[in-house]
Design an enzyme around this catalytic site. Structure first.
Site, PDB file in Angstrom:
ATOM      1  N   HIS A  11       0.816  -1.221   0.000  1.00 23.65           N
ATOM      2  CA  HIS A  11       0.000   0.000   0.000  1.00 23.65           C
ATOM      3  C   HIS A  11       0.852   1.275   0.000  1.00 23.65           C
ATOM      4  O   HIS A  11       0.455   2.287  -0.562  1.00 23.65           O
ATOM      5  CB  HIS A  11      -1.015  -0.003   1.164  1.00 23.65           C
ATOM      6  CG  HIS A  11      -0.426   0.166   2.526  1.00 23.65           C
ATOM      7  ND1 HIS A  11       0.252  -0.840   3.178  1.00 23.65           N
ATOM      8  CD2 HIS A  11      -0.429   1.214   3.382  1.00 23.65           C
ATOM      9  CE1 HIS A  11       0.642  -0.407   4.370  1.00 23.65           C
ATOM     10  NE2 HIS A  11       0.244   0.837   4.513  1.00 23.65           N
ATOM     11  N   ASP A  12       2.034   1.221   0.628  1.00 24.84           N
ATOM     12  CA  ASP A  12       2.896   2.416   0.654  1.00 24.84           C
ATOM     13  C   ASP A  12       4.083   2.294  -0.308  1.00 24.84           C
ATOM     14  O   ASP A  12       5.109   2.955  -0.111  1.00 24.84           O
ATOM     15  CB  ASP A  12       3.393   2.673   2.084  1.00 24.84           C
ATOM     16  CG  ASP A  12       2.351   3.400   2.927  1.00 24.84           C
ATOM     17  OD1 ASP A  12       1.449   4.039   2.346  1.00 24.84           O
ATOM     18  OD2 ASP A  12       2.436   3.336   4.164  1.00 24.84           O
ATOM     19  N   LYS A  42       6.086   5.280  -1.418  1.00 26.53           N
ATOM     20  CA  LYS A  42       7.008   5.977  -0.519  1.00 26.53           C
ATOM     21  C   LYS A  42       8.463   5.663  -0.844  1.00 26.53           C
ATOM     22  O   LYS A  42       9.360   6.392  -0.423  1.00 26.53           O
ATOM     23  CB  LYS A  42       6.694   5.624   0.942  1.00 26.53           C
ATOM     24  CG  LYS A  42       5.421   6.313   1.423  1.00 26.53           C
ATOM     25  CD  LYS A  42       5.179   6.087   2.904  1.00 26.53           C
ATOM     26  CE  LYS A  42       3.940   6.860   3.344  1.00 26.53           C
ATOM     27  NZ  LYS A  42       3.582   6.571   4.759  1.00 26.53           N
ATOM     28  N   HIS A  57       2.230   9.623  -2.908  1.00 25.15           N
ATOM     29  CA  HIS A  57       2.654   8.214  -2.824  1.00 25.15           C
ATOM     30  C   HIS A  57       1.597   7.212  -3.301  1.00 25.15           C
ATOM     31  O   HIS A  57       1.971   6.197  -3.905  1.00 25.15           O
ATOM     32  CB  HIS A  57       3.207   7.861  -1.434  1.00 25.15           C
ATOM     33  CG  HIS A  57       2.207   7.541  -0.383  1.00 25.15           C
ATOM     34  ND1 HIS A  57       1.621   8.493   0.408  1.00 25.15           N
ATOM     35  CD2 HIS A  57       1.670   6.362   0.024  1.00 25.15           C
ATOM     36  CE1 HIS A  57       0.789   7.914   1.264  1.00 25.15           C
ATOM     37  NE2 HIS A  57       0.788   6.621   1.051  1.00 25.15           N
ATOM     38  N   HIS A  69      -6.048   4.094  -1.039  1.00 22.55           N
ATOM     39  CA  HIS A  69      -6.048   3.740   0.386  1.00 22.55           C
ATOM     40  C   HIS A  69      -6.060   4.930   1.328  1.00 22.55           C
ATOM     41  O   HIS A  69      -6.222   4.756   2.536  1.00 22.55           O
ATOM     42  CB  HIS A  69      -4.899   2.767   0.719  1.00 22.55           C
ATOM     43  CG  HIS A  69      -3.526   3.390   0.814  1.00 22.55           C
ATOM     44  ND1 HIS A  69      -2.725   3.628  -0.284  1.00 22.55           N
ATOM     45  CD2 HIS A  69      -2.802   3.814   1.885  1.00 22.55           C
ATOM     46  CE1 HIS A  69      -1.579   4.155   0.098  1.00 22.55           C
ATOM     47  NE2 HIS A  69      -1.600   4.292   1.425  1.00 22.55           N
ATOM     48  N   HIS A  70      -5.906   6.157   0.788  1.00 22.37           N
ATOM     49  CA  HIS A  70      -6.034   7.355   1.648  1.00 22.37           C
ATOM     50  C   HIS A  70      -7.310   8.136   1.349  1.00 22.37           C
ATOM     51  O   HIS A  70      -7.446   9.288   1.776  1.00 22.37           O
ATOM     52  CB  HIS A  70      -4.813   8.264   1.497  1.00 22.37           C
ATOM     53  CG  HIS A  70      -3.629   7.776   2.291  1.00 22.37           C
ATOM     54  ND1 HIS A  70      -3.586   7.817   3.678  1.00 22.37           N
ATOM     55  CD2 HIS A  70      -2.458   7.201   1.895  1.00 22.37           C
ATOM     56  CE1 HIS A  70      -2.435   7.316   4.092  1.00 22.37           C
ATOM     57  NE2 HIS A  70      -1.742   6.926   3.035  1.00 22.37           N
TER      58      HIS A  70
HETATM   59 FE   LIG Z   1      -0.166   5.401   2.681  1.00 20.43          FE
END
Ligand SMILES: [Fe+2]
Length: 202
Positions: free
Chosen positions: A72-73, A76, A101, A125-126
């Site tokens: 999910h990240d 980043k 991201h 997801h955000h």
């Molecule tokens: Fe995130």
């Protein structure tokens, strides 16, 4: 023997084991940028898969959401690490980087065939149920279910992890916070599924 035929002659369980192992390695690399959260992505993946199963989703869908949780990240990896390790409040400029991201991660993942189907959950997801999230400001069920699940699992882990860079809170307090934010930030049904997975009685 061509490389492709070497892979195709492997037992399915071996291919799955390699896929899982490599994926966890990538997840470690993602979290390496935030030293205090060394296994965040792996915990989010496991919790997201448990929530999916609790919601009655087919096992293949729970597996897909597990991988979306691991990655999910992913985006980043492409952000300046000095922003990711900051402990003081982030500036507006910092946030404008951070908010890139989900798109960065989704753009890469959708090009990698085993993970193409995780891209939309990573992208969203955000987002928030009330439409005040990012990157698109989607609301309600316009947000893919996998993304709503990862949002709840990720927030719970960020609050409770003992390796969090913030002071961690007890599980009960985290559950109360997610309940308070149900219907605004989080999907209420997903929060209820998390409480059931954790055995949190409310
Ligand atoms: Fe995130």
């Amino acid at each position: 023997m061509a490389p492709d035929s070497t892979i195709s002659s492997c037992p399915v369980e071996d291919v799955e084991a390699v896929l899982q192992g490599m994926s966890r390695l990538i997840a470690s690399a993602i979290d390496r940028n935030i030293p205090a959260r060394s296994t965040h992505s792996q915990r989010v993946a496991a919790l997201a898969a448990s929530i999916a199963e609790r919601l009655g989703l087919p096992s293949e869908e729970a597996r897909r959401i597990y991988f979306a949780g691991l990655f999910h990240d992913f985006g980043k990896l492409f952000l300046p690490s000095n922003i990711l390790i900051k402990t003081e409040p982030l500036s507006e400029d910092d946030w404008s980087f951070i908010e890139l991201h989900p798109q960065l991660g989704a753009t890469f993942l959708e090009r990698i065939p085993p993970f193409t189907s995780t891209a939309k959950d990573v992208l969203y997801h955000h987002e928030r149920i009330d439409g005040r999230g990012y990157p698109r400001g989607l609301s309600g069920e316009d947000i893919p279910l996998g993304a709503r699940i990862i949002a709840v699992a990720g927030s719970f882990d960020a609050m409770t992890a003992s390796d969090s860079y913030r002071a961690s809170v007890k599980q009960d307090i985290a559950c109360d916070t997610l309940l308070e934010d149900s219907g605004t930030h989080f999907d209420g049904g997903v929060v209820q599924a998390l409480l059931a997975v954790l055995g949190c009685r409310r």
